[in-house]
Motif scaffolding. Sequence first.
Motif, PDB file in Angstrom:
ATOM      1  N   GLY A 225      -5.360   1.964   4.410  1.00  0.00           N
ATOM      2  CA  GLY A 225      -4.546   3.069   4.886  1.00  0.00           C
ATOM      3  C   GLY A 225      -3.635   2.641   6.003  1.00  0.00           C
ATOM      4  O   GLY A 225      -3.836   1.577   6.616  1.00  0.00           O
ATOM      5  N   THR A 226      -2.631   3.462   6.273  1.00  0.00           N
ATOM      6  CA  THR A 226      -1.688   3.173   7.346  1.00  0.00           C
ATOM      7  C   THR A 226      -0.999   4.453   7.802  1.00  0.00           C
ATOM      8  O   THR A 226      -0.949   5.436   7.054  1.00  0.00           O
ATOM      9  CB  THR A 226      -0.641   2.128   6.910  1.00  0.00           C
ATOM     10  N   VAL A 227      -0.484   4.418   9.007  1.00  0.00           N
ATOM     11  CA  VAL A 227       0.361   5.480   9.551  1.00  0.00           C
ATOM     12  C   VAL A 227       1.192   4.875  10.670  1.00  0.00           C
ATOM     13  O   VAL A 227       0.791   3.878  11.276  1.00  0.00           O
ATOM     14  CB  VAL A 227      -0.463   6.685  10.062  1.00  0.00           C
TER      15      VAL A 227
ATOM     16  N   LEU B 165       0.830  -1.198   0.000  1.00  0.00           N
ATOM     17  CA  LEU B 165       0.000   0.000   0.000  1.00  0.00           C
ATOM     18  C   LEU B 165       0.868   1.255   0.000  1.00  0.00           C
ATOM     19  O   LEU B 165       0.609   2.204  -0.749  1.00  0.00           O
ATOM     20  CB  LEU B 165      -0.921   0.002   1.224  1.00  0.00           C
ATOM     21  N   LEU B 166       1.917   1.275   0.823  1.00  0.00           N
ATOM     22  CA  LEU B 166       2.819   2.429   0.868  1.00  0.00           C
ATOM     23  C   LEU B 166       3.446   2.674  -0.499  1.00  0.00           C
ATOM     24  O   LEU B 166       3.455   3.809  -0.995  1.00  0.00           O
ATOM     25  CB  LEU B 166       3.906   2.221   1.918  1.00  0.00           C
ATOM     26  N   ILE B 167       3.946   1.628  -1.122  1.00  0.00           N
ATOM     27  CA  ILE B 167       4.587   1.779  -2.429  1.00  0.00           C
ATOM     28  C   ILE B 167       3.580   2.250  -3.469  1.00  0.00           C
ATOM     29  O   ILE B 167       3.832   3.198  -4.222  1.00  0.00           O
ATOM     30  CB  ILE B 167       5.269   0.465  -2.852  1.00  0.00           C
TER      31      ILE B 167
ATOM     32  N   ALA C  30      -0.414   6.929   4.535  1.00  0.00           N
ATOM     33  CA  ALA C  30      -0.805   6.644   3.152  1.00  0.00           C
ATOM     34  C   ALA C  30      -2.181   6.010   3.133  1.00  0.00           C
ATOM     35  O   ALA C  30      -2.550   5.271   4.048  1.00  0.00           O
ATOM     36  CB  ALA C  30       0.204   5.707   2.493  1.00  0.00           C
ATOM     37  N   THR C  31      -2.909   6.312   2.062  1.00  0.00           N
ATOM     38  CA  THR C  31      -4.167   5.612   1.804  1.00  0.00           C
ATOM     39  C   THR C  31      -4.096   5.034   0.399  1.00  0.00           C
ATOM     40  O   THR C  31      -3.381   5.548  -0.464  1.00  0.00           O
ATOM     41  CB  THR C  31      -5.395   6.542   1.929  1.00  0.00           C
ATOM     42  N   ALA C  32      -4.838   3.980   0.191  1.00  0.00           N
ATOM     43  CA  ALA C  32      -4.872   3.325  -1.118  1.00  0.00           C
ATOM     44  C   ALA C  32      -5.382   4.314  -2.162  1.00  0.00           C
ATOM     45  O   ALA C  32      -6.294   5.100  -1.880  1.00  0.00           O
ATOM     46  CB  ALA C  32      -5.773   2.097  -1.064  1.00  0.00           C
ATOM     47  N   PRO C  33      -4.812   4.303  -3.357  1.00  0.00           N
ATOM     48  CA  PRO C  33      -5.278   5.215  -4.403  1.00  0.00           C
ATOM     49  C   PRO C  33      -6.792   5.140  -4.642  1.00  0.00           C
ATOM     50  O   PRO C  33      -7.420   6.144  -4.960  1.00  0.00           O
ATOM     51  CB  PRO C  33      -4.488   4.768  -5.639  1.00  0.00           C
ATOM     52  N   SER C  34      -7.381   3.989  -4.446  1.00  0.00           N
ATOM     53  CA  SER C  34      -8.832   3.839  -4.673  1.00  0.00           C
ATOM     54  C   SER C  34      -9.676   4.636  -3.688  1.00  0.00           C
ATOM     55  O   SER C  34     -10.861   4.856  -3.938  1.00  0.00           O
ATOM     56  CB  SER C  34      -9.220   2.364  -4.607  1.00  0.00           C
ATOM     57  N   VAL C  35      -9.089   5.077  -2.570  1.00  0.00           N
ATOM     58  CA  VAL C  35      -9.857   5.846  -1.573  1.00  0.00           C
ATOM     59  C   VAL C  35      -9.280   7.242  -1.340  1.00  0.00           C
ATOM     60  O   VAL C  35      -9.699   7.934  -0.417  1.00  0.00           O
ATOM     61  CB  VAL C  35      -9.979   5.087  -0.222  1.00  0.00           C
TER      62      VAL C  35
END
Length: 174
Positions: A74-76, A25-27, A100-105
């Motif tokens: 997402g993550t932090v 997800l980060l990448i 980061a959040t997934a591009p889809s959201v």
Amino acid sequence: MSPGAKERVRVRDARPEDDAAIGELLIEAYTTQYAKKMPEVVYTEERKRDLRAVARKREVASVWVAELDGQVVGTVSLFPPGAPGSEAWMQDAADLRHLATAPSVHGQGLGAPLLDAAEEQARAWGVKAVCLHVRAGVMGVARMYMARGYVRAPEGDLRYPTVSLEAYVLPLSG
């Protein structure tokens, strides 16, 4: 993604079984968003390895995921004062990393609950501030943090051969 995603998101501590999803997800989030706004930004294989090293990060920092409909979207991470990997330039400050959040959201407000969790943890630790860095030139991200009360702190800027990072800080009352 349907309206109301922000209301349905669940923020929780990251678990070992989340590590691969968090790394990817980060990448994906970073390369997708930077490719749109800053096509000159390139992520080396070494940087990708660092982003995938979630288990190592969980050993020294608090890591959260945002989960929506059973998917990590997402993550932090929040590093306590003095933790290995922290880039906080102030004493008694936590270091916020890898939001980061997934591009889809993207654009649906799912970063806010992640930041809420990290800032709540920082207050529980009793630190004086939360420090973070934003890639120079990424004004939309900087504005998001400033809207939450973070202020520009040039004394914490970092300059590397391949990237310049601008520092921001959220003072906490304790």
